[in-house]
Motif scaffolding. Sequence first.
Motif, short mmCIF file in Angstrom:
data_model
loop_
_atom_site.label_atom_id
_atom_site.label_comp_id
_atom_site.label_asym_id
_atom_site.label_seq_id
_atom_site.Cartn_x
_atom_site.Cartn_y
_atom_site.Cartn_z
N MET A 60 36.67 39.40 34.36
CA MET A 60 35.57 40.32 35.12
C MET A 60 34.88 41.29 34.25
SD MET A 60 38.10 41.12 38.59
CE MET A 60 38.43 39.83 39.62
N LEU A 61 35.67 42.02 33.08
CA LEU A 61 35.29 42.77 32.47
C LEU A 61 34.15 42.15 31.45
CD1 LEU A 61 35.17 45.72 31.43
CD2 LEU A 61 37.00 45.30 29.94
N LEU A 62 34.73 41.18 31.01
CA LEU A 62 33.84 40.35 30.05
C LEU A 62 32.57 39.82 30.70
CD1 LEU A 62 36.61 38.58 28.03
CD2 LEU A 62 35.41 40.30 27.22
N ASP A 63 32.59 39.67 31.84
CA ASP A 63 31.52 39.06 32.75
C ASP A 63 30.47 40.27 33.10
OD1 ASP A 63 32.44 36.41 32.03
OD2 ASP A 63 32.86 36.29 34.42
N GLY A 64 31.04 41.49 32.92
CA GLY A 64 30.25 42.36 33.42
C GLY A 64 30.36 42.72 34.85
N ASP A 65 31.25 42.00 35.84
CA ASP A 65 31.39 42.01 36.98
C ASP A 65 32.17 43.12 37.60
OD1 ASP A 65 31.55 41.43 39.56
OD2 ASP A 65 31.73 39.30 39.61
N MET A 66 31.57 44.46 37.56
CA MET A 66 32.46 45.83 37.67
C MET A 66 32.64 45.86 39.18
SD MET A 66 32.68 46.23 34.66
CE MET A 66 33.50 47.84 34.77
N ALA A 67 31.93 45.15 40.17
CA ALA A 67 32.21 45.38 41.51
C ALA A 67 33.48 44.35 41.64
CB ALA A 67 31.12 44.55 42.31
#
Length: 112
Positions: A60-67
């Motif tokens: 999630m963090l690596l994808d930048g999917d902070m939501a």
Amino acid sequence: MTDDDDRVLRPYDPAEAISVAKAAKIAGRSKRTILEWVAKHGIGRKVVGRVEVSAVALPMLLDGDMAALRAYRRGDRSSERVARYLARTDIKNPQNAQNTQSRYGVVVSGEE
């Protein structure tokens, strides 16, 4: 809920944990960077004197999917946004907080 509370994984499921070394290899970063991410972004937690990283939160963090990461840290394991990361990491049956605490003796309230 404070910002600090928001950075604690709830519930914590040992089946979702990987070592700092494995997380570093997956991310292509140093172990020190992973430890910084655990502290800053709440992608893991300290368990019995060692840091474990969530195999779900890391991508999630690596994808930048902070939501998705915020929802996951708050205990969401069923929304479509979070479920796709669970599927991606092949984690099909995450534990609920009570079962995790009773089976593993892990504090899930956010206190360590």
